[in-house]
Design an enzyme around this catalytic site. Structure first.
Site, mmCIF file in Angstrom:
data_model
loop_
_atom_site.group_PDB
_atom_site.id
_atom_site.type_symbol
_atom_site.label_atom_id
_atom_site.label_comp_id
_atom_site.label_asym_id
_atom_site.label_seq_id
_atom_site.Cartn_x
_atom_site.Cartn_y
_atom_site.Cartn_z
ATOM 1 N N SER B 351 0.822 -1.205 0.000
ATOM 2 C CA SER B 351 0.000 0.000 0.000
ATOM 3 C C SER B 351 0.860 1.260 0.000
ATOM 4 C CB SER B 351 -0.923 -0.059 1.220
ATOM 5 O OG SER B 351 -1.846 0.970 1.171
ATOM 6 N N MET B 352 0.622 2.168 0.944
ATOM 7 C CA MET B 352 1.352 3.433 0.929
ATOM 8 C C MET B 352 2.858 3.237 1.081
ATOM 9 S SD MET B 352 0.515 6.897 3.059
ATOM 10 C CE MET B 352 1.622 6.659 4.423
ATOM 11 N N ASP B 616 -9.058 -3.439 -6.012
ATOM 12 C CA ASP B 616 -8.940 -4.458 -4.969
ATOM 13 C C ASP B 616 -9.805 -4.139 -3.766
ATOM 14 O OD1 ASP B 616 -7.620 -2.462 -3.647
ATOM 15 O OD2 ASP B 616 -5.712 -3.504 -3.479
ATOM 16 N N HIS B 687 -7.512 -5.587 -0.433
ATOM 17 C CA HIS B 687 -6.317 -4.770 -0.258
ATOM 18 C C HIS B 687 -5.385 -5.247 0.854
ATOM 19 C CE1 HIS B 687 -3.897 -1.286 -0.896
ATOM 20 N NE2 HIS B 687 -4.037 -0.893 0.341
#
Lengths: 642, 774
Positions: B351-352, B616, B687
């Site tokens: 992710s980030m 997602d 996710h």
């Protein structure tokens, strides 16, 4: 039993260790315990069934909260409420009593701080274990409440996992690694603080993860292995640089406790060698050495010789009972010999120094009288190998050749060993182990001339002058107890039961001479309960007054002694069990109010003088250490300006 | 054996027992054991009357016998007769001696029949109850022992017996436990790879937003009860319990300062350190937990793996200036390399964390040079990184709404939405300096290509006025513009006319919604601009986070793997229909916009004002895929502008339900682990859950490990299995072609794509369910 024990003790030096008595005592303790638990259970059930509500009320004096109309529930709530109020009150008081909170108005964080905990204070996580420790992936195997649970479940499994192998490596299929961050070292287990209070007080004056880092490490590894396996010193240097980078290029203060002091000592020499003195000058503001055993700790010797000590390295009665009572002697000895870090704290320095401070021999082996060997009390290990076989018989657990009693009787019995000669004894009774130690540490004046690499000496304050980084400020802080309760020497005897064994030597618990502070085979002296006084004060004094040979760059050194003051201990103290908030015990000193105040004064700056620079505090001597030092070095002037 | 014992006991008491237990069910076994226990007790009592020392010995013997019997019994019940066979020592022998041979055989046969089935819960219960009874018996016996006036001569013996017995039962329980856990373990992908592959590259793990626990270092008065360094976010959430009555206080502590994106006065929250700060968000809600376990299987441990935590609320700019985070990352990369014999380090991000890595690569190129990257980094495994941003970050800062908060589903939504007032929620989101790094970027064309929708169907933001009230409007026009200020969100309050002009009836796409933000929430937008270069026109430090505006460094030694999941259904937020409250005249932006709950389409791609697309579940497909395609294939022009050094990029997409051959078999329900089941099964691709996806774990491990040495032959036969192929399973490639301008470019990209396809075999997951299993 007790009478019999006493009788044995009064009979002077006759080494009659009766295994029967020991077994009997252990048995009675165990059954008393079980019985006690049972009785409590029964009483609980009886109370639950027989007493009714009203009786309960009367019993617990709930009725004082009762009005006529009110119900039991109200009473309970009222009680709980008062309890909560009380707690709040207590909390508020404790809060107000925090030294950091008081200093908050005057001081604010300045130098970034790198904390270096001591041996056994860092939590270890289990990354891989044998079957008996399955389902524990990444649980804290040392340093949490599950430590106790594991121990109770299967003690020998626990010990097996905690130790390294005989070669100071990870044992097969067992991987323990140091945990990370502040929570690795704040509490040893819930409620038993180590660094927690210091952290909280530092927080009060403005410390937080941005300008403070706690460097956890695997405290079982030898200092050399820390480098080769974990690149620890690189890591430490990296952390120092990062802390400096993050905080306006302010130089970093290293705060170490106990064995952390030995590590810090190693580090400044490592840095001086690898990065140069200029790096130290640029990056390190100072080093606060809290209770660092720079001349070693005698109990490490007794630990590796016979697995005995008054308590284990740091954690008092708790560990003693945990480790001592339950394991076989050999396994226990093996555990201590498997810790690569321990030899960094073997007592060193000249025997004269130890004699001057403590007036006790380090280790004496007594002549033992020949007694009939009782066939039953052979240790298990001996049994395994004592069948007639190939000539060099070895103890499989310790991986050492067996010693003959008669042999020892002739050579070591009756001799006295000092810090200079103790290595002879080690080499004799544990040759394999001693060779291993020598391959990692160069214990200076010991035995054969050690031509090792430079880094093997860096741990020792005796063999290295301080580096040439003239701006490094060193502060030594340590506690001294009023009573003589720190182990400084041992009376050993040769086990009369076995003819041949790897662990023939054991502490002669039958000797007690109050005039010499000798109790049950252990000479006690001044110190903080774990580390003897000499080990904490002498190196610092030598740096300060020892002249250019030992401190060529004239690094400023300040020494602060904290004497135990029983009058400051009040029964109301929350930490009464740990000796109160002015306790100077080896671990408790990190939470001592005076120590915390001084640490904060050193690392932070007063708010009203923003231009000030960090400076050292004045010396405080509570003991006659100065006089002793002067007597040892007649030429040195002590106390005045140099 | 059983009969022998009962014979003896029955003789004593004159009560019958015997043959019943031979054709026993397991529970009747337990019952007979229980009766045996009570007999022991009676017997003791009788022995007690004589109170002689010698009476203790038979008691001990009986006891021992009882325990050894139970030993064999329990072992047979649990492990079949084989376990009994292998049991050594006097126990088995003495039993065999007293029982006749034929009976023994018969018994064994019945037992083995019984134990053909796997042990059920009942067997555990039986063992436990037997165990309890035994302990009670021991206690009673001990009680008796202590009652007698003299110590029995054989106290030592008694002790060893007791120890043996308890040891045995502990062992049994452990074995049962282990059988269960072993089953889990055997199914673990890491475990099955263990024999063939071993850890190679050291790994640094960088988690995503909200995955890292936060500790409270300093708090305000309302948080006085929180003890020092308790966790306010993540872990056991142990600090949160103090805020059950005062959720606003919790929100206040979680937020940064709205104006400075720094710590609010009197509050300091800091990320926890170490693996335990990102393994579980809540108890049993794993984030990295599964991945860590599997990594450990193939040989990862703290010496060659590090989980780097950071304050996920800070803007990247502040992470650098306040926390020196990128310096820290550099130190740890160097340290891991140094510790592992100079092996280059792999980055594993989620992710980030992917955006942070993107920033780090630029930072490293600028501060350390590309040589450093070539020498220190071997690969970057980029799991579900939102390289073009996430739409919900816009709705969050605009109105505090989203289908769920950035990462953690319904749980957070409810926490944020219902517990804390409306504008507080908005100011919370606006206080997070990290959020604008995930503002959607790129052109509308890119986004529409992946969603398959047009601008009309799926704008990023569109506005309508609810019940436009003409009188309000009229009076608004007459009123002079007042300078008014909203103190909660720190924005100038707008008047009606302004809002109408700005928003009513208009819609904004990814290309132009910044214009809207600049007008509607000017102060916030200005603040964002000081930290992030949203339009990315110049190559400044502030644009380093963006995959679109900075080419990858000149480090051809690096390898990039993009792994992400694509859901079958359209359930990822890609746009919003907003309503404007028409009843108010003057208003701040915070309370006047809200999602149009009435806007829903029959096809299901618009729900309650939220437009849904592929992705997602959290990150839209465009954001997951486009950046990686751009790196891999370029934009069709002869030179790959974004990846000048031609760093090899591998794209692997994962569809829910696992490998294609098993996809329709309901593989989610194949697993027995409840915890996995509620997270969508072991092939979930949403996710967060993708971090525990079997295929993703397999591929990640495959990238990080090397084959064991004795595997050379195998390797030669299989070809170069060290390289993973691209695995494109959705329409993303077609969508990518649509984003290109000319047919020449399309042709070039297709050519390039064909070249990339290597005919290497796909890695097999031996333990994955296959169609034949069903």
């Amino acid at each position: 039993m007790a009478e019999r024990d006493a009788a044995i003790a009064t009979k002077d030096n006759v080494a009659t260790r009766t295994s029967r008595a020991d077994v009997g005592r252990a048995g009675s303790q165990m059954s008393t315990l079980i019985l006690g638990a049972f009785v409590v259970l029964v009483v609980g059930i009886l109370a639950g069934t027989l007493l009714n509500e009203r009786e309960l009320v009367r019993l617990f004096k709930l009725d004082q909260h009762f009005d006529k109309e009110s119900t039991l529930l109200d009473g309970v709530t009222a009680t709980v409420n008062t309890a909560v109020e009380d707690l709040k009150q207590q909390y508020a008081e404790a809060f107000a009593d925090r030294v950091g909170l008081k200093m908050k108005e005057e001081y604010h964080a300045f130098s970034p701080v790198l904390l270096l905990p001591g041996i056994t204070s860092t939590a270890l996580e289990l990354w891989q274990g044998k079957e008996c420790a399955s389902e524990q992936f990444r649980k804290k195997f040392w340093g949490s409440e599950s430590m106790m649970r594991n121990f109770v479940r299967n003690a020998s499994c626990w010990l097996e996992h905690l130790g390294l192998s005989n070669e100071w490596d990870d044992p097969e299929n067992i991987v323990l690694r140091a945990s990370e961050g502040f929570s690795a070292s704040d509490f040893l287990f819930p409620g038993y603080f180590v660094w927690a209070k210091m952290l909280e007080n530092l927080r009060d004056v403005g410390y937080e993860p941005r300008n403070m880092h706690l460097l956890a490490y695997d405290w079982r590894q030898s200092l050399e292995d820390l480098e080769s396996k974990e690149a620890f010193w690189e890591h430490m240097a990296g952390m120092v640089e990062r802390l400096r980078n993050r905080n306006h290029a302010r130089r970093v203060y290293i705060v170490s406790h106990s064995m952390g002091g030995v590590l810090a000592h190693y580090f400044i020499h490592w840095a001086s060698h690898h990065k140069g003195d200029q790096w130290i000058t640029d990056n390190v503001e100072g080093w606060i050495n809290i209770a660092g055993p720079l001349l070693g700790v005698p109990k490490t010797i007794s630990a590796v010789l016979s697995g005995e000590m008054r308590d284990t390295a740091e954690f008092g009665m708790f560990s003693k009972q945990v480790i001592g009572a339950i394991f076989g002697n050999d396994l226990f000895v093996r555990f201590f010999r498997s810790l690569g870090s321990l030899p960094s704290m073997f007592p060193s320095g000249s025997p004269k120094v130890w004699q001057a401070f403590h007036k006790a021999p380090l280790l004496r082996v007594q002549e033992s009288m020949k007694e009939e060997a009782s066939t039953e009390s052979h240790s298990e290990a001996t049994k395994n190998v004592s069948e007639p076989g190939s000539p060099p018989r070895r103890d499989m657990i310790l991986d050492e050749p067996l010693c003959k009693r008669t042999d020892l009787q002739e050579t070591v019995a009756g001799s006295e060993y000092s810090t200079a000669t103790i290595y002879e004894l080690l080499g004799k009774v544990a040759p394999r182990y001693f060779a291993l130690v020598q391959s990692h540490y160069a214990h200076g004046s010991s035995g054969p001339e050690t031509v090792g690499s430079l880094s093997k000496k860096w741990f020792s304050s005796e063999q290295n002058p301080l580096p040439g980084a003239a701006e490094l400020k060193i502060t030594c802080m340590y506690g001294v107890l009023q009573s003589h309760t720190t182990e400084v020497g041992y009376e050993y005897s040769i086990d009369a039961d076995a003819d041949e064994s790897a662990t023939l030597l054991s502490i002669n618990t039958s000797v007690s001479v109050p005039e010499f502070n000798l109790t049950k085979g252990i000479y006690n002296g001044r110190g903080d309960g774990t580390v003897p006084w000499a080990s904490m004060v002498y190196p610092c004094l030598k740096w300060k007054y020892g002249g250019l040979l030992i401190n060529p760059a004239r690094l400023p050194v300040s020494i602060r002694e904290y004497l135990e003051d029983p009058s400051k201990l009040s029964l109301l103290d929350k930490d009464y069990m740990r000796g109160g908030k002015y306790s100077v015990g080896h671990v408790e000193i990190i939470a001592n109010m005076d120590v915390m105040r001084d640490v904060i004064k050193l690392v932070s700056l007063p708010l009203d003088k923003p231009e000030a620079k960090p400076t050292l505090l004045e010396d405080v001597f509570a003991t006659d250490a100065n006089d002793i030092f002067e007597k040892l070095h007649p030429g040195r002037k002590v106390g005045g300006e140099e | 054996m059983v009969r022998d014992w009962h014979g003896m006991a029955g003789h004593e008491d004159g009560s019958k027992s015997d043959h019943g237990s031979d054709r026993d069910s397991q529970s009747s076994d337990a019952a007979s054991q229980a009766s045996a226990e009570s007999k022991v007790v009676k017997r003791e009592k009788r022995g007690d009357e004589s109170r002689s020392v010698s009476a203790m010995n038979p008691l001990v013997a009986a006891f021992y016998r009882a325990s050894s019997l139970q030993r064999t019994e329990a072992a047979e019940v649990l492990f079949g007769s084989s376990a009994t066979d292998s049991m050594s020592g006097p126990t088995a022998n003495s039993g065999a001696a007293s029982g006749s041979e034929s009976e023994m055989d018969l018994q064994r046969r019945t037992h083995s029949k019984l134990t053909e089935k796997p042990p059920s819960v009942w067997s555990v219960v039986v063992v436990l109850s037997v165990c309890l009874l035994l302990v009670a018996g021991i206690l009673l016996a001990l009680y008796k022992v202590t009652q007698s006036e003299q110590w029995p001569t054989s106290i030592e013996e008694t002790k060893t017996r007791i120890k043996e017995t308890t040891d045995y039962f502990e062992e049994t329980i452990e074995k049962v436990k282990e059988r269960v856990s072993r089953k889990e373990q055997l199914r673990r992908i890491g475990w099955s790879m263990k024999g063939n592959r071993v850890a190679d590259a050291p790994v640094i793990i960088i988690p995503g937003i909200t995955s890292i626990s936060m500790e409270m270092w300093d708090g305000r008065e309302c948080a006085a009860q929180v003890t020092f360094r308790e966790r306010l976010w993540g872990g056991l959430m142990d600090g949160v319990r103090h805020f059950l009555r005062d959720t606003k206080c919790w929100m206040e502590h979680m937020s940064l300062d709205l104006l400075t994106w720094d710590d609010p006065a009197g509050i300091r929250l800091r990320p926890a350190a170490g693996f335990s700060s990102a393994d579980f968000l809540l108890p049993n809600f794993w984030v990295w937990g599964k991945m860590l376990e599997n990594l450990h299987d193939v040989g990862y441990e703290p010496r060659n793996m590090h989980l780097l935590t950071y304050d996920w609320r800070l803007s990247f700019h502040d992470l650098d200036s306040r926390d020196a985070f990128f310096k820290q990352l550099q130190v740890h990369v160097e340290l891991l390399r140094c510790r592992n014999g100079g092996k280059r380090v792999a980055l594993l991000t989620h992710s980030m964390g992917g955006l942070i890595t993107q920033y780090f690569l630029q930072w490293a190129e600028y501060n350390l040079g590309t040589r450093w990257i070539n020498e220190h980094l071997v690969s970057w495994i980029n799991i579900a990184s939102p390289s073009l941003g996430v739409c919900k970050s816009v709705s969050a800062v605009l109105s505090g709404e989203m289908r769920d908060t950035a990462e953690f589903g319904r749980f957070s939504r409810q926490m944020f939405g219902s517990l804390f007032g409306y504008d507080r929620t908005i100011s919370f989101f606006r206080s997070l300096g990290s959020l604008p790094s995930m503002f959607p970027i790129g052109s509308a064309k890119m986004w529409h290509a992946y969603s398959g929708k047009t601008d009309d169907e799926a704008p990023l933001l569109s506005f309508e006025t609810l019940a436009p009230d003409s009188s309000v409007l009229a009076s608004a026009r007459n009123e002079t513009l007042k300078e008014a200020w909203d103190n909660v969100v720190q924005e100038r309050i707008m008047d009606r006319a302004q809002i109408e002009r700005l928003a009513n009836g208009t819609s904004y796409s990814v290309s132009n919604y910044f214009d809207f933000l600049a007008e509607a929430i000017p102060r916030y937008y200005k603040q964002v601009k000081t930290h992030y270069e949203l339009n990315g026109n110049n190559n400044s430090r502030n644009s380093w986070y963006s995959a679109l505006h900075n080419p990858l460094p000149q480090a051809p030694q690096l390898k990039i793997y993009c792994l992400y999941g694509v859901l079958n259904s359209t359930s990822t937020e890609i746009g919003y229909h907003y309503l404007i409250d028409g009843s108010q005249n003057l208003s701040d932006s915070s309370s006047i916009f809200f999602l149009n709950p009435g806007a829903s389409s029959e096809r299901g791609d618009v729900k309650n004002g939220v437009i849904m697309g592929y992705g997602d579940g959290t990150v839209p497909l465009a954001s997951l895929a486009h950046g990686c395609y751009l790196w891999k294939l370029g934009d069709g022009s002869p030179i790959n502008r974004m990846n000048p050094a031609n760093i090899p990029v591998t794209i692997r997409e994962y569809l829910p339900g696992g490998p294609s051959e098993t996809r329709n078999l309901g593989a989610a329900f194949w697993t027995e682990d409840f915890n996995t089941l509620i997270r969508g099964g072991e092939f979930a691709v949403t996710h967060v859950e993708i971090l525990g996806n079997r295929e993703v774990l397999r591929d990640a491990l495959h990238i990080l490990t090397k084959p064991l040495r004795n595997d050379h032959q195998q390797r030669d036969m299989d070809g170069d299995v060290d390289e993973l192929n691209d695995q494109i399973q959705s329409h993303s490639f077609d969508a990518y072609l649509k984003t290109l301008d000319s047919s020449e470019q399309v042709d070039r990209v297709i050519d390039l794509f064909e070249q990339c396809k290597v005919s290497a075999p796909v890695v097999k997951d031996e333990h994955a369910p296959s169609s034949s299993d069903r």
